[in-house]
Design an enzyme around this catalytic site. Structure first.
Site, PDB file in Angstrom:
ATOM      1  N   GLN A  33     -33.783   0.795 -15.561  1.00  0.00           N
ATOM      2  CA  GLN A  33     -32.840   0.087 -14.691  1.00  0.00           C
ATOM      3  C   GLN A  33     -32.475  -1.170 -15.476  1.00  0.00           C
ATOM      4  OE1 GLN A  33     -33.114   1.619 -10.828  1.00  0.00           O
ATOM      5  NE2 GLN A  33     -35.200   0.866 -10.623  1.00  0.00           N
TER       6      GLN A  33
ATOM      7  N   HIS B 292     -38.048  -8.033 -17.376  1.00  0.00           N
ATOM      8  CA  HIS B 292     -38.672  -7.753 -18.677  1.00  0.00           C
ATOM      9  C   HIS B 292     -38.453  -6.253 -18.870  1.00  0.00           C
ATOM     10  CE1 HIS B 292     -42.635  -8.084 -21.262  1.00  0.00           C
ATOM     11  NE2 HIS B 292     -41.594  -7.638 -21.959  1.00  0.00           N
TER      12      HIS B 292
ATOM     13  N   HIS C  82     -38.379  -2.460 -19.154  1.00  0.00           N
ATOM     14  CA  HIS C  82     -39.427  -1.452 -18.976  1.00  0.00           C
ATOM     15  C   HIS C  82     -38.768  -0.105 -18.738  1.00  0.00           C
ATOM     16  CE1 HIS C  82     -38.556  -3.350 -15.100  1.00  0.00           C
ATOM     17  NE2 HIS C  82     -38.724  -2.151 -14.546  1.00  0.00           N
TER      18      HIS C  82
ATOM     19  N   ASN D  80     -49.066   1.705 -13.620  1.00  0.00           N
ATOM     20  CA  ASN D  80     -48.189   1.051 -12.643  1.00  0.00           C
ATOM     21  C   ASN D  80     -48.959   0.488 -11.451  1.00  0.00           C
ATOM     22  OD1 ASN D  80     -45.983   0.514 -10.826  1.00  0.00           O
ATOM     23  ND2 ASN D  80     -44.785   2.000 -11.985  1.00  0.00           N
TER      24      ASN D  80
ATOM     25  N   HIS E 276     -39.426   3.626 -17.136  1.00  0.00           N
ATOM     26  CA  HIS E 276     -40.305   4.400 -16.256  1.00  0.00           C
ATOM     27  C   HIS E 276     -40.475   5.799 -16.840  1.00  0.00           C
ATOM     28  CE1 HIS E 276     -39.774   1.731 -12.627  1.00  0.00           C
ATOM     29  NE2 HIS E 276     -38.704   1.391 -13.303  1.00  0.00           N
TER      30      HIS E 276
ATOM     31  N   GLN F 161     -32.990  -3.288 -11.479  1.00  0.00           N
ATOM     32  CA  GLN F 161     -34.095  -3.938 -12.207  1.00  0.00           C
ATOM     33  C   GLN F 161     -34.594  -5.132 -11.410  1.00  0.00           C
ATOM     34  OE1 GLN F 161     -33.095  -5.487 -16.110  1.00  0.00           O
ATOM     35  NE2 GLN F 161     -35.245  -5.734 -16.678  1.00  0.00           N
ATOM     36  N   THR F 162     -35.873  -5.101 -11.059  1.00  0.00           N
ATOM     37  CA  THR F 162     -36.434  -6.198 -10.268  1.00  0.00           C
ATOM     38  C   THR F 162     -37.383  -7.057 -11.090  1.00  0.00           C
ATOM     39  OG1 THR F 162     -38.160  -4.729  -9.491  1.00  0.00           O
ATOM     40  CG2 THR F 162     -36.254  -5.003  -8.056  1.00  0.00           C
ATOM     41  N   VAL F 163     -37.912  -6.515 -12.177  1.00  0.00           N
ATOM     42  CA  VAL F 163     -38.787  -7.300 -13.048  1.00  0.00           C
ATOM     43  C   VAL F 163     -37.986  -7.622 -14.318  1.00  0.00           C
ATOM     44  CG1 VAL F 163     -40.961  -7.338 -14.330  1.00  0.00           C
ATOM     45  CG2 VAL F 163     -40.841  -6.137 -12.143  1.00  0.00           C
TER      46      VAL F 163
HETATM   47  W1  AMW Z   1     -37.801  -1.941 -11.722  1.00  0.00           W
HETATM   48  O1  AMW Z   1     -37.321  -1.819 -10.079  1.00  0.00           O
HETATM   49  O2  AMW Z   1     -37.721  -3.518 -12.165  1.00  0.00           O
HETATM   50  O3  AMW Z   1     -37.084  -0.804 -12.712  1.00  0.00           O
HETATM   51  O4  AMW Z   1     -39.433  -1.438 -11.656  1.00  0.00           O
HETATM   52  C1  AMW Z   1     -40.509  -2.324 -11.516  1.00  0.00           C
HETATM   53  C2  AMW Z   1     -41.759  -1.505 -11.699  1.00  0.00           C
HETATM   54  O5  AMW Z   1     -42.774  -2.368 -12.079  1.00  0.00           O
HETATM   55  C3  AMW Z   1     -42.199  -0.763 -10.428  1.00  0.00           C
HETATM   56  O6  AMW Z   1     -42.499   0.578 -10.768  1.00  0.00           O
HETATM   57  C4  AMW Z   1     -43.440  -1.542 -10.029  1.00  0.00           C
HETATM   58  O7  AMW Z   1     -44.369  -0.715  -9.381  1.00  0.00           O
HETATM   59  C5  AMW Z   1     -43.942  -2.037 -11.365  1.00  0.00           C
HETATM   60  N1  AMW Z   1     -44.741  -3.265 -11.354  1.00  0.00           N
HETATM   61  C6  AMW Z   1     -44.418  -4.467 -10.818  1.00  0.00           C
HETATM   62  N2  AMW Z   1     -45.379  -5.383 -11.082  1.00  0.00           N
HETATM   63  C7  AMW Z   1     -46.319  -4.742 -11.822  1.00  0.00           C
HETATM   64  C8  AMW Z   1     -47.563  -5.127 -12.416  1.00  0.00           C
HETATM   65  N3  AMW Z   1     -48.047  -6.357 -12.307  1.00  0.00           N
HETATM   66  N4  AMW Z   1     -48.254  -4.193 -13.091  1.00  0.00           N
HETATM   67  C9  AMW Z   1     -47.778  -2.922 -13.204  1.00  0.00           C
HETATM   68  N5  AMW Z   1     -46.636  -2.502 -12.685  1.00  0.00           N
HETATM   69  C10 AMW Z   1     -45.909  -3.392 -12.000  1.00  0.00           C
END
Ligand code: AMW
Length: 179
Positions: free
Chosen positions: A85, A96, A98, A28, A100, A92-94
């Site tokens: 999330q 794609h 994932h 992470n 945790h 969910q902020t990314v």
């Molecule tokens: W999410 O809030 O979308 O459930 O969680 C996003 C997660 O992705 C966070 O734990 C954040 O630290 C991690 N993250 C974001 N960008 C990257 C990256 N480039 N490489 C690894 N982890 C990432």
């Protein structure tokens, strides 16, 4: 040779410590605790859990089980949070998929507050980070604003690549010992 591995639109190949046919595990950028890793499908079009095909789902779940056992063993965790999330309103902020994996311990336990911490993460693209970096005057400006290690926003690529290599090595050992 296989191509680069993406987390959303970012190349994360050096951060990957396990790869199967459809899934990978990566260290992470901003772990909540040591050992906080993510399990991600290789296909970037998979945004939500329901976007996985049946074959991808099987592979994803098998990978999740393998890596949760490994993380528990390697980081001597008493318990684990395994969290998705699934969609922006769920945190969910990314965009794609994932999952945790977060090691938890009897001592220093913050209980369900871990979910508040998960929600604290705000996705900031590399482009945004780069613009901010340039706006504060690049390398020189950064020196003036430099924060202590424990307040850093994100880990360096080198640190993450190093950890990924170590986890890959330890995972090979784990696979042999647990066979
Ligand atoms: W999410 O809030 O979308 O459930 O969680 C996003 C997660 O992705 C966070 O734990 C954040 O630290 C991690 N993250 C974001 N960008 C990257 C990256 N480039 N490489 C690894 N982890 C990432």
């Amino acid at each position: 040779m296989s191509g680069p591995i993406y987390f959303y639109k970012y190349v994360v190949t050096p951060q990957v410590f396990f790869k199967s046919k459809y899934t990978y595990a990566l260290v992470n950028l901003k772990p909540l605790v040591p050992g906080h890793v993510l399990i991600v499908p290789l296909r970037t079009q998979v945004v939500r859990l329901s976007d996985l095909t049946p074959d991808e789902s099987t592979d994803y779940f098998n990978t999740l089980q393998l890596i949760q056992k490994f993380i528990s063993w390697h980081f001597k965790a008493d318990s684990l949070n395994i969290a998705i999330q699934d969609g922006p309103e769920a945190g969910q902020t990314v965009p794609h998929l994932h999952t945790h994996i977060i090691p938890r311990y009897r001592t220093n336990n913050i209980g369900d507050q871990i979910y508040d911490k998960l929600d604290d993460w705000r996705f900031q693209s590399w482009d945004e980070r780069r613009s901010e970096y340039l706006a504060i005057g690049g390398r020189e400006g950064r020196k003036k604003l430099a924060k202590p290690d424990d307040q850093r926003i994100a880990r360096s690529q080198e640190e993450m690549a190093q950890e990924a290599m170590e986890l890959e090595r330890q995972l090979a050992e784990f696979t042999v010992t647990s066979a």
